[in-house]
Design a protein around this motif. Structure first.
Motif, PDB file in Angstrom:
ATOM      1  N   PRO A 152       0.825  -1.226   0.000  1.00 27.18           N
ATOM      2  CA  PRO A 152       0.000   0.000   0.000  1.00 27.18           C
ATOM      3  C   PRO A 152       0.852   1.267   0.000  1.00 27.18           C
ATOM      4  O   PRO A 152       1.988   1.292   0.489  1.00 27.18           O
ATOM      5  N   ALA A 153       0.268   2.326  -0.513  1.00 30.94           N
ATOM      6  CA  ALA A 153       0.969   3.605  -0.626  1.00 30.94           C
ATOM      7  C   ALA A 153       1.317   4.197   0.726  1.00 30.94           C
ATOM      8  O   ALA A 153       2.277   4.965   0.844  1.00 30.94           O
ATOM      9  N   PHE A 154       0.568   3.844   1.788  1.00 33.17           N
ATOM     10  CA  PHE A 154       0.903   4.403   3.098  1.00 33.17           C
ATOM     11  C   PHE A 154       2.159   3.748   3.681  1.00 33.17           C
ATOM     12  O   PHE A 154       2.706   4.225   4.662  1.00 33.17           O
ATOM     13  N   ARG A 155       2.614   2.661   3.061  1.00 34.38           N
ATOM     14  CA  ARG A 155       3.907   2.063   3.413  1.00 34.38           C
ATOM     15  C   ARG A 155       4.974   2.408   2.384  1.00 34.38           C
ATOM     16  O   ARG A 155       6.155   2.562   2.734  1.00 34.38           O
ATOM     17  N   LEU A 156       4.580   2.488   1.117  1.00 38.28           N
ATOM     18  CA  LEU A 156       5.523   2.756   0.031  1.00 38.28           C
ATOM     19  C   LEU A 156       4.942   3.807  -0.902  1.00 38.28           C
ATOM     20  O   LEU A 156       4.147   3.494  -1.793  1.00 38.28           O
ATOM     21  N   PRO A 157       5.317   5.073  -0.727  1.00 36.45           N
ATOM     22  CA  PRO A 157       4.794   6.125  -1.607  1.00 36.45           C
ATOM     23  C   PRO A 157       5.122   5.850  -3.066  1.00 36.45           C
ATOM     24  O   PRO A 157       6.218   5.370  -3.397  1.00 36.45           O
ATOM     25  N   ILE A 158       4.177   6.166  -3.938  1.00 36.05           N
ATOM     26  CA  ILE A 158       4.335   5.858  -5.355  1.00 36.05           C
ATOM     27  C   ILE A 158       5.544   6.557  -5.955  1.00 36.05           C
ATOM     28  O   ILE A 158       6.230   6.017  -6.830  1.00 36.05           O
ATOM     29  N   GLU A 159       5.883   7.757  -5.464  1.00 39.95           N
ATOM     30  CA  GLU A 159       7.018   8.483  -6.038  1.00 39.95           C
ATOM     31  C   GLU A 159       8.340   7.793  -5.716  1.00 39.95           C
ATOM     32  O   GLU A 159       9.288   7.833  -6.518  1.00 39.95           O
ATOM     33  N   VAL A 160       8.432   7.134  -4.557  1.00 45.62           N
ATOM     34  CA  VAL A 160       9.640   6.386  -4.202  1.00 45.62           C
ATOM     35  C   VAL A 160       9.761   5.160  -5.098  1.00 45.62           C
ATOM     36  O   VAL A 160      10.829   4.864  -5.647  1.00 45.62           O
ATOM     37  N   LEU A 161       8.640   4.455  -5.279  1.00 42.58           N
ATOM     38  CA  LEU A 161       8.636   3.279  -6.155  1.00 42.58           C
ATOM     39  C   LEU A 161       9.048   3.646  -7.562  1.00 42.58           C
ATOM     40  O   LEU A 161       9.936   3.017  -8.162  1.00 42.58           O
ATOM     41  N   TYR A 453      16.364   3.478  18.767  1.00 41.76           N
ATOM     42  CA  TYR A 453      15.558   4.695  18.691  1.00 41.76           C
ATOM     43  C   TYR A 453      14.248   4.411  17.967  1.00 41.76           C
ATOM     44  O   TYR A 453      14.193   3.630  17.011  1.00 41.76           O
ATOM     45  N   LYS A 454      13.180   5.044  18.421  1.00 35.46           N
ATOM     46  CA  LYS A 454      11.874   4.858  17.820  1.00 35.46           C
ATOM     47  C   LYS A 454      11.728   5.739  16.591  1.00 35.46           C
ATOM     48  O   LYS A 454      12.110   6.907  16.598  1.00 35.46           O
ATOM     49  N   VAL A 455      11.159   5.165  15.549  1.00 33.09           N
ATOM     50  CA  VAL A 455      10.946   5.942  14.332  1.00 33.09           C
ATOM     51  C   VAL A 455       9.655   6.751  14.480  1.00 33.09           C
ATOM     52  O   VAL A 455       8.642   6.232  14.971  1.00 33.09           O
ATOM     53  N   PRO A 456       9.666   8.031  14.123  1.00 32.22           N
ATOM     54  CA  PRO A 456       8.451   8.847  14.238  1.00 32.22           C
ATOM     55  C   PRO A 456       7.365   8.394  13.258  1.00 32.22           C
ATOM     56  O   PRO A 456       7.660   7.914  12.155  1.00 32.22           O
ATOM     57  N   ARG A 461      -4.804  10.249  12.916  1.00 33.01           N
ATOM     58  CA  ARG A 461      -6.003  10.857  12.347  1.00 33.01           C
ATOM     59  C   ARG A 461      -5.777  11.290  10.902  1.00 33.01           C
ATOM     60  O   ARG A 461      -6.695  11.263  10.078  1.00 33.01           O
ATOM     61  N   ILE A 462      -4.546  11.653  10.590  1.00 33.87           N
ATOM     62  CA  ILE A 462      -4.217  12.081   9.231  1.00 33.87           C
ATOM     63  C   ILE A 462      -4.053  10.863   8.314  1.00 33.87           C
ATOM     64  O   ILE A 462      -4.579  10.828   7.205  1.00 33.87           O
ATOM     65  N   THR A 463      -3.334   9.851   8.796  1.00 34.63           N
ATOM     66  CA  THR A 463      -3.034   8.699   7.929  1.00 34.63           C
ATOM     67  C   THR A 463      -4.276   7.868   7.638  1.00 34.63           C
ATOM     68  O   THR A 463      -4.415   7.327   6.536  1.00 34.63           O
ATOM     69  N   LEU A 464      -5.186   7.746   8.611  1.00 36.60           N
ATOM     70  CA  LEU A 464      -6.379   6.936   8.374  1.00 36.60           C
ATOM     71  C   LEU A 464      -7.369   7.635   7.451  1.00 36.60           C
ATOM     72  O   LEU A 464      -8.267   6.997   6.900  1.00 36.60           O
ATOM     73  N   ALA A 465      -7.180   8.918   7.253  1.00 35.70           N
ATOM     74  CA  ALA A 465      -8.092   9.675   6.379  1.00 35.70           C
ATOM     75  C   ALA A 465      -7.658   9.650   4.918  1.00 35.70           C
ATOM     76  O   ALA A 465      -8.439   9.991   4.034  1.00 35.70           O
ATOM     77  N   ASP A 466      -6.425   9.218   4.655  1.00 38.56           N
ATOM     78  CA  ASP A 466      -5.901   9.263   3.286  1.00 38.56           C
ATOM     79  C   ASP A 466      -4.898   8.127   3.104  1.00 38.56           C
ATOM     80  O   ASP A 466      -3.830   8.124   3.725  1.00 38.56           O
ATOM     81  N   ARG A 467      -5.231   7.157   2.272  1.00 38.12           N
ATOM     82  CA  ARG A 467      -4.370   5.986   2.110  1.00 38.12           C
ATOM     83  C   ARG A 467      -3.035   6.315   1.441  1.00 38.12           C
ATOM     84  O   ARG A 467      -2.139   5.472   1.416  1.00 38.12           O
ATOM     85  N   HIS A 468      -2.875   7.516   0.906  1.00 35.92           N
ATOM     86  CA  HIS A 468      -1.620   7.897   0.258  1.00 35.92           C
ATOM     87  C   HIS A 468      -0.622   8.529   1.231  1.00 35.92           C
ATOM     88  O   HIS A 468       0.521   8.779   0.858  1.00 35.92           O
ATOM     89  N   VAL A 469      -1.045   8.817   2.446  1.00 39.69           N
ATOM     90  CA  VAL A 469      -0.161   9.462   3.417  1.00 39.69           C
ATOM     91  C   VAL A 469       0.709   8.393   4.077  1.00 39.69           C
ATOM     92  O   VAL A 469       0.191   7.432   4.670  1.00 39.69           O
ATOM     93  N   GLU A 470       2.021   8.573   4.004  1.00 36.51           N
ATOM     94  CA  GLU A 470       2.943   7.584   4.567  1.00 36.51           C
ATOM     95  C   GLU A 470       2.886   7.627   6.091  1.00 36.51           C
ATOM     96  O   GLU A 470       2.932   8.693   6.704  1.00 36.51           O
ATOM     97  N   VAL A 471       2.788   6.443   6.701  1.00 31.72           N
ATOM     98  CA  VAL A 471       2.660   6.345   8.157  1.00 31.72           C
ATOM     99  C   VAL A 471       3.994   6.614   8.843  1.00 31.72           C
ATOM    100  O   VAL A 471       4.107   7.467   9.717  1.00 31.72           O
TER     101      VAL A 471
END
Length: 597
Positions: A152-161, A453-456, A461-471
């Motif tokens: 999914p795009a929220f794990r792998l943005p299309i521009e990176v692919l 170290y924890k990754v941010p 609320r933002i990511t669940l509203a748009d499947r294209h937003v990277e988590v």
């Protein structure tokens, strides 16, 4: 035991546990040091040489390197190797000019690549600089294969692919997108000098229980459903969703469902939680998005009322294991449980499918309808046809597909040039002393406590509203530096010189893990019990010296050595030296990248 042959490149390679565990054998400590030096472009290219897709894998890799990491011998969590790969990708400068030049005059050989996924793209990347003409066929409108359709795009943005896929396609690859190859026989008639099949495992497993056919309109196969979402053929789903399965595809399906309108999304797994196949971080992310995971509940029946899916009935089981560790799921006798659902997604596994390969062309198939292949060369029983990735031995992951592609490219090159495909290329290696002065090293030697170290993450609320937003936001440069500092530099090897040793035992006294012992020789099982600390992990080697003047030998347990350099620091005669070991698997079209200390 005989003295250890440290001239064998595989000996020290095995000691660099992270690199050894990586299917593509990426020089992990080398690129991590470069990140710590803010040499992000150089770190990216070290990655690109081996794993081809640093930005993609820095987000999606299954991370076989991390369980092997020696930091896990000191603390609970290994170095965040995968996320550091992303640091290099996110902060690199322009890299196109650093990539191999493609000859204008070709070598006269034509290759067909069937499937546009990571295995085929790796073959293209390795063979294009050698002057091969390549035609890539894929049924989708763009390259990337399962990286495009199933992640999914929220794990792998299309521009990176697309950036990393285009690095390869821009090497002069002739693409035939929206072209489903329906016949291997027809492809053979096109007189290609070699054919590579990298079509993945495109068939999602179904579930044949009562109600399956009647509820078909609202029962989906996971990988097909994810592809539909990726190409925006599917834009919504019901409020109540059940995802069946415990692998990474199931995690992608449930998290995608939350973004397409699912408000009550549940994952139901037939097996115990601890045996789920999904990566731990994928499970964590699903739970963080308020998705419950119900275990030990095999589906029994899809409930259909008035021609429409209403939910699923599950039985209750418990797991029992025999003396060989084989699991059986035993009914508990508890009442069945009904869970309401508007839609159900079946994500219980994938299979290979080769309906387009005729069975009368000399290409043999064996167990599970997989092609009969040489496991080293990836050559089929039809000599000029090669396979790789999931199409070769069944579903694996992106980094394994890349490793297959590298080796298949060597075989294809040798085959086309009239050489034996069984002739493999020796790895490029070197050993370079890291001593600068009596008390100085060319690398960070101290071993200190340093928790992972924890990754941010982006706001839920933002990511669940748009499947294209990277988590995952990834490490910034500051956090990337701190995490890189956790690396123990396992590729800086402890090299022992027998002729310089005066047997003062100073190295034994200072070793923090008691991994060095001077003792009488013996067979391996005997020696392992007579060391300063018993060496019980037989998967890791013992480093044994030549005979010393007192008729003793130096024995070092490679399993617990932290490469801290204290032995070399303390030794009064320089019998111990810390030497950087660089190991690079030679590809069809590349030499060894020069390590940067």
């Amino acid at each position: 035991m005989k003295p250890t042959n440290i001239a064998d490149p595989e000996y020290f390679h095995k000691v660099v546990d992270c690199q050894y565990a990586c299917p593509a054998h990426t020089p992990v400590p080398e690129y991590i040091r470069l990140i710590a030096q803010k040499k992000y472009t150089e770190a990216y290219m070290i990655n690109w040489e081996s794993n081809v897709f640093p930005g993609i894998l820095g987000r999606t890799c299954d991370r076989p390197c991390e369980p092997a990491c020696r930091r896990g011998r000191v603390e609970e969590e290994p170095v965040a190797i995968c996320r550091l790969k992303r640091v290099a990708a996110d902060n690199k400068e322009e890299v196109k000019h650093l990539m191999p030049e493609i000859p204008l005059i070709k070598n006269g050989k034509r290759i067909a690549l069937i499937g546009g996924g990571p295995a085929s793209l790796t073959v293209a990347r390795d063979l294009a600089p050698l002057g091969y003409e390549m035609d890539l066929y894929d049924e989708w409108h763009a390259g990337g294969g399962m990286m495009r359709t199933q992640i999914p795009a929220f794990r792998l943005p299309i521009e990176v692919l697309e950036e990393e896929v285009d690095y390869i396609l821009d090497m002069g690859i002739t693409t035939h997108f929206n072209h489903y190859v329906s016949s291997m026989k027809e492809t053979l008639e096109k007189d290609y000098d070699a054919i590579f099949v990298g079509t993945g495992a495109p068939k999602g497993r179904n579930l044949n229980i009562p109600g399956r056919e009647e509820g078909d309109a609202n029962i989906h196969i996971g990988i097909e459903w994810l592809a539909g979402v990726a190409f925006e053929h599917i834009t919504s789903i019901g409020k109540k969703v059940i995802v069946l399965g415990g692998g990474n595809t199931a995690m992608d399906c449930c998290r995608t469902s939350r973004r397409l309108g699912g408000t009550e999304v549940k994952v139901v797994v037939r097996s115990p939680f601890k045996t789920m196949k999904a990566s731990p971080w994928e499970i964590e992310d699903a739970i963080e998005e308020d998705i419950p995971i119900l275990n030990n509940m095999p589906p029994k029946e899809f409930v259909i009322e008035d021609g429409r899916l209403k939910g699923v009935i599950f039985t209750k089981v418990r797991a029992e294991y025999d003396e060989n560790g084989r699991r059986s799921l035993i009914p508990t006798g508890e009442p069945d449980e009904f869970i309401e659902a508007d839609d159900v997604i079946i994500a219980i596994g994938q299979d290979n499918a080769f309906p387009w390969i005729e069975r009368d062309i000399g290409l043999e198939f064996g167990k599970w309808d997989l092609p009969v292949l040489d496991e080293v060369t990836f050559q089929s029983t039809l000599p000029h046809v090669f396979f790789g990735g999931d199409a070769a031995f069944g579903p694996e992951n992106v980094i394994t597909a890349v490793a297959h592609g590298h080796q298949a490219a060597i075989s294809i090159d040798h085959f086309c040039q009239g050489k034996s495909v069984h002739e493999r290329l020796d790895p490029m290696t070197n050993l370079v002393s890291q001593k600068m002065g009596i008390h100085e090293w060319m690398y960070d030697a101290p071993v200190v406590d340093d928790l992972r170290y924890k990754v941010p993450h982006e706001d839920k609320r933002i990511t669940l509203a748009d499947r294209h937003v990277e988590v995952e936001l990834g490490f910034d440069q500051s956090l990337g530096f701190k995490e890189a500092q956790r690396c123990l530099n396992c590729d800086v090897q402890t090299v022992f010189n027998t002729s310089r040793c005066i047997e003062c035992d100073a190295c034994m006294d200072i070793c923090p893990t008691s991994c060095i012992t001077f003792t009488k020789n013996g067979d391996e099982d005997d020696l392992r019990t007579r060391l300063s600390a018993p060496a019980e992990n037989k998967t890791q080697d013992l480093y044994v010296s030549d005979l010393l003047p007192t008729s003793r030998v130096m024995v070092k347990d490679e399993d617990v050595c932290l490469h801290c350099g204290l032995c070399a620091e303390r030794c009064p005669t320089a019998a111990w030296d810390m030497q950087l070991f660089f190991y690079n698997v030679t590809k069809a079209s590349s030499g060894c990248l020069t390590p940067v200390v």
